[in-house]
Design a protein around this motif. Sequence first.
Motif, PDB file in Angstrom:
ATOM      1  N   PHE A  23       0.855  -1.194   0.000  1.00 13.00           N
ATOM      2  CA  PHE A  23       0.000   0.000   0.000  1.00 13.00           C
ATOM      3  C   PHE A  23       0.893   1.248   0.000  1.00 13.00           C
ATOM      4  O   PHE A  23       2.115   1.150   0.007  1.00 13.00           O
ATOM      5  CB  PHE A  23      -0.896   0.013   1.241  1.00 13.00           C
ATOM      6  CG  PHE A  23      -2.105  -0.880   1.117  1.00 13.00           C
ATOM      7  CD1 PHE A  23      -3.382  -0.341   1.030  1.00 13.00           C
ATOM      8  CD2 PHE A  23      -1.978  -2.260   1.099  1.00 13.00           C
ATOM      9  CE1 PHE A  23      -4.502  -1.149   0.919  1.00 13.00           C
ATOM     10  CE2 PHE A  23      -3.088  -3.086   0.988  1.00 13.00           C
ATOM     11  CZ  PHE A  23      -4.355  -2.527   0.901  1.00 13.00           C
ATOM     12  N   HIS A  24       0.262   2.403   0.023  1.00  6.72           N
ATOM     13  CA  HIS A  24       1.013   3.661   0.107  1.00  6.72           C
ATOM     14  C   HIS A  24       0.920   4.253   1.510  1.00  6.72           C
ATOM     15  O   HIS A  24      -0.116   4.153   2.164  1.00  6.72           O
ATOM     16  CB  HIS A  24       0.449   4.678  -0.895  1.00  6.72           C
ATOM     17  CG  HIS A  24       0.889   4.418  -2.297  1.00  6.72           C
ATOM     18  ND1 HIS A  24       0.206   3.588  -3.143  1.00  6.72           N
ATOM     19  CD2 HIS A  24       1.974   4.859  -2.971  1.00  6.72           C
ATOM     20  CE1 HIS A  24       0.849   3.547  -4.296  1.00  6.72           C
ATOM     21  NE2 HIS A  24       1.923   4.304  -4.218  1.00  6.72           N
ATOM     22  N   LEU A  68       0.364   7.369   3.567  1.00  6.01           N
ATOM     23  CA  LEU A  68      -0.406   8.579   3.244  1.00  6.01           C
ATOM     24  C   LEU A  68      -0.496   9.533   4.428  1.00  6.01           C
ATOM     25  O   LEU A  68      -0.359   9.104   5.578  1.00  6.01           O
ATOM     26  CB  LEU A  68      -1.857   8.198   2.882  1.00  6.01           C
ATOM     27  CG  LEU A  68      -2.089   7.170   1.776  1.00  6.01           C
ATOM     28  CD1 LEU A  68      -3.577   6.830   1.683  1.00  6.01           C
ATOM     29  CD2 LEU A  68      -1.595   7.691   0.443  1.00  6.01           C
ATOM     30  N   GLY A  90     -10.354  -2.515   5.127  1.00  4.70           N
ATOM     31  CA  GLY A  90     -10.151  -1.415   4.172  1.00  4.70           C
ATOM     32  C   GLY A  90      -9.613  -0.196   4.895  1.00  4.70           C
ATOM     33  O   GLY A  90      -9.949   0.043   6.059  1.00  4.70           O
ATOM     34  N   SER A  91      -8.787   0.576   4.187  1.00  4.11           N
ATOM     35  CA  SER A  91      -8.065   1.683   4.820  1.00  4.11           C
ATOM     36  C   SER A  91      -8.983   2.795   5.339  1.00  4.11           C
ATOM     37  O   SER A  91      -8.641   3.482   6.297  1.00  4.11           O
ATOM     38  CB  SER A  91      -7.084   2.288   3.811  1.00  4.11           C
ATOM     39  OG  SER A  91      -6.366   1.272   3.157  1.00  4.11           O
ATOM     40  N   ARG A 121      -1.719   3.675   6.306  1.00  4.87           N
ATOM     41  CA  ARG A 121      -2.500   3.365   5.100  1.00  4.87           C
ATOM     42  C   ARG A 121      -3.745   4.231   5.013  1.00  4.87           C
ATOM     43  O   ARG A 121      -4.486   4.179   4.037  1.00  4.87           O
ATOM     44  CB  ARG A 121      -2.983   1.903   5.177  1.00  4.87           C
ATOM     45  CG  ARG A 121      -2.052   0.902   4.604  1.00  4.87           C
ATOM     46  CD  ARG A 121      -2.509  -0.493   5.012  1.00  4.87           C
ATOM     47  NE  ARG A 121      -3.925  -0.683   4.726  1.00  4.87           N
ATOM     48  CZ  ARG A 121      -4.791  -1.332   5.540  1.00  4.87           C
ATOM     49  NH1 ARG A 121      -4.389  -1.835   6.680  1.00  4.87           N
ATOM     50  NH2 ARG A 121      -6.041  -1.476   5.191  1.00  4.87           N
ATOM     51  N   THR A 162      -9.478   2.734  -7.965  1.00 11.12           N
ATOM     52  CA  THR A 162      -8.540   3.237  -6.953  1.00 11.12           C
ATOM     53  C   THR A 162      -7.154   2.587  -7.117  1.00 11.12           C
ATOM     54  O   THR A 162      -6.142   3.303  -7.114  1.00 11.12           O
ATOM     55  CB  THR A 162      -9.105   3.009  -5.534  1.00 11.12           C
ATOM     56  OG1 THR A 162     -10.379   3.641  -5.476  1.00 11.12           O
ATOM     57  CG2 THR A 162      -8.207   3.578  -4.458  1.00 11.12           C
ATOM     58  N   PRO A 163      -7.067   1.232  -7.278  1.00  8.66           N
ATOM     59  CA  PRO A 163      -5.730   0.662  -7.506  1.00  8.66           C
ATOM     60  C   PRO A 163      -5.041   1.266  -8.730  1.00  8.66           C
ATOM     61  O   PRO A 163      -3.841   1.553  -8.694  1.00  8.66           O
ATOM     62  CB  PRO A 163      -6.010  -0.833  -7.720  1.00  8.66           C
ATOM     63  CG  PRO A 163      -7.301  -1.078  -7.002  1.00  8.66           C
ATOM     64  CD  PRO A 163      -8.090   0.195  -7.150  1.00  8.66           C
ATOM     65  N   TYR A 194      -3.550   4.743  -7.785  1.00 12.03           N
ATOM     66  CA  TYR A 194      -2.323   4.658  -6.976  1.00 12.03           C
ATOM     67  C   TYR A 194      -1.154   4.094  -7.787  1.00 12.03           C
ATOM     68  O   TYR A 194      -0.027   4.574  -7.662  1.00 12.03           O
ATOM     69  CB  TYR A 194      -2.564   3.815  -5.719  1.00 12.03           C
ATOM     70  CG  TYR A 194      -3.224   4.600  -4.604  1.00 12.03           C
ATOM     71  CD1 TYR A 194      -2.481   5.468  -3.816  1.00 12.03           C
ATOM     72  CD2 TYR A 194      -4.582   4.479  -4.346  1.00 12.03           C
ATOM     73  CE1 TYR A 194      -3.080   6.206  -2.794  1.00 12.03           C
ATOM     74  CE2 TYR A 194      -5.189   5.198  -3.323  1.00 12.03           C
ATOM     75  CZ  TYR A 194      -4.438   6.063  -2.552  1.00 12.03           C
ATOM     76  OH  TYR A 194      -5.014   6.791  -1.549  1.00 12.03           O
TER      77      TYR A 194
HETATM   78  O1  C5P Z   1      -7.814  -0.128   1.488  1.00 11.93           O
HETATM   79  P1  C5P Z   1      -8.655   0.023   0.282  1.00 11.93           P
HETATM   80  O2  C5P Z   1      -9.366  -1.247  -0.099  1.00 11.93           O
HETATM   81  O3  C5P Z   1      -9.563   1.189   0.301  1.00 11.93           O
HETATM   82  O4  C5P Z   1      -7.633   0.303  -0.921  1.00 11.93           O
HETATM   83  C1  C5P Z   1      -7.997   0.202  -2.280  1.00 11.93           C
HETATM   84  C2  C5P Z   1      -6.732   0.243  -3.133  1.00 11.93           C
HETATM   85  O5  C5P Z   1      -6.136   1.536  -3.091  1.00 11.93           O
HETATM   86  C3  C5P Z   1      -5.633  -0.702  -2.675  1.00 11.93           C
HETATM   87  O6  C5P Z   1      -5.808  -1.973  -3.255  1.00 11.93           O
HETATM   88  C4  C5P Z   1      -4.384  -0.018  -3.186  1.00 11.93           C
HETATM   89  O7  C5P Z   1      -4.217  -0.279  -4.567  1.00 11.93           O
HETATM   90  C5  C5P Z   1      -4.724   1.461  -3.054  1.00 11.93           C
HETATM   91  N1  C5P Z   1      -4.243   2.046  -1.786  1.00 11.93           N
HETATM   92  C6  C5P Z   1      -2.892   2.279  -1.606  1.00 11.93           C
HETATM   93  N2  C5P Z   1      -2.471   2.803  -0.416  1.00 11.93           N
HETATM   94  C7  C5P Z   1      -3.342   3.142   0.553  1.00 11.93           C
HETATM   95  C8  C5P Z   1      -4.716   2.922   0.386  1.00 11.93           C
HETATM   96  C9  C5P Z   1      -5.138   2.383  -0.805  1.00 11.93           C
HETATM   97  O8  C5P Z   1      -2.066   2.002  -2.491  1.00 11.93           O
HETATM   98  N3  C5P Z   1      -2.866   3.648   1.686  1.00 11.93           N
END
Ligand code: C5P
Length: 314
Positions: free
Chosen positions: A26-27, A29, A139-140, A156, A183-184, A187
């Motif tokens: 993940f990233h 943030l 989920g983040s 995250r 979303t993926p 990112y």
């Molecule tokens: O956590 P969530 O399911 O909302 O994240 C969706 C997508 O967003 C992840 O699969 C990833 O590709 C990207 N993401 C990320 N870094 C984060 C949150 C989300 O790269 N901190």
Amino acid sequence: MQSYSLIAPAKINLYLEIIGDRPDGFHELVMIMQSVGLADRLDIQPSDTQKIQIYCDHPQVPTDKTNLAYRAARLMCDTFPQMYANYGGVSIRIEKNIPVAAGLAGGSGNAAAVLVGINLLWKLGLAQPELQDLAAGLGSDIPFCISGGTAIATGRGEKLDDLQPLGNMWVVLAKYDNISVSTPWAYQTYRQQYSETYISDQARIAARTAKVSSGSLVKAIAHHHNSEIGKLIHNDLEKVVLPTYSQVAQLKAAFAAQNVLGTMMSGSGPTVFALCASEAKAIAVQQQVKSQIADPQLQFWVTKLATTGIQIKA
Ligand code: C5P
């Protein structure tokens, strides 16, 4: 039979900065998250079987295992098998008001409501931080959706520090029905284009986070300086989404021309929001932009910033 109705507000990002890669893929943030009044409603009750059943009035929302609300219920069943055996499955009815795949955490909010609802239904007595720990695995954005209001989110996006809640601004949300942004993809594209700016050193990450926490936007939020807030909002993901989706970029430009406090894309988009000082201004902005763009696919919502996350309806 006991049942609960829960209100699950949407969120917008007032700030989203991508700091670097994390070992989990993940990233890292720093975000400022903000609840808004536009909300889904969920009714949760025990089902007669061991099944988890999802019903939703929106045709685009899956009612199978891919629905985050389903996964939230599954997580509760797996984490508390004794309670699941005692109480049986759950039936979850979702009234969808938040646009789907919009960057407004609609799905995350539904999952948050399911965690809160099952905690009540099964009388688990989990405190909010315990529910948020469980939520982070799903989920983040889900931990924020539980507590809501205004908060800095780091890591995250799951580590939260509450800020002075902002409730005295109106917001116009606009989204093209026929545009969705993965979303993926957003990112990954950001990583391809900006990875030379990424940092991985823990001390530098902490310094970047601290800079936002003590920065001008947080100060403006603390003092409710709405015009300052409007000028300081920021979202790194706009750098990849706006050049690819020209209609989203034009929508933002149309809002900017309306002398609003600020306008930005929320999360990975494609929803664009405009902050306004009053409801009357928000309605006028909506009407102006609607008549300028005149595309039947473009949907609008006028709502107020909200100070809470999941609410239990009496
Ligand atoms: O956590 P969530 O399911 O909302 O994240 C969706 C997508 O967003 C992840 O699969 C990833 O590709 C990207 N993401 C990320 N870094 C984060 C949150 C989300 O790269 N901190």
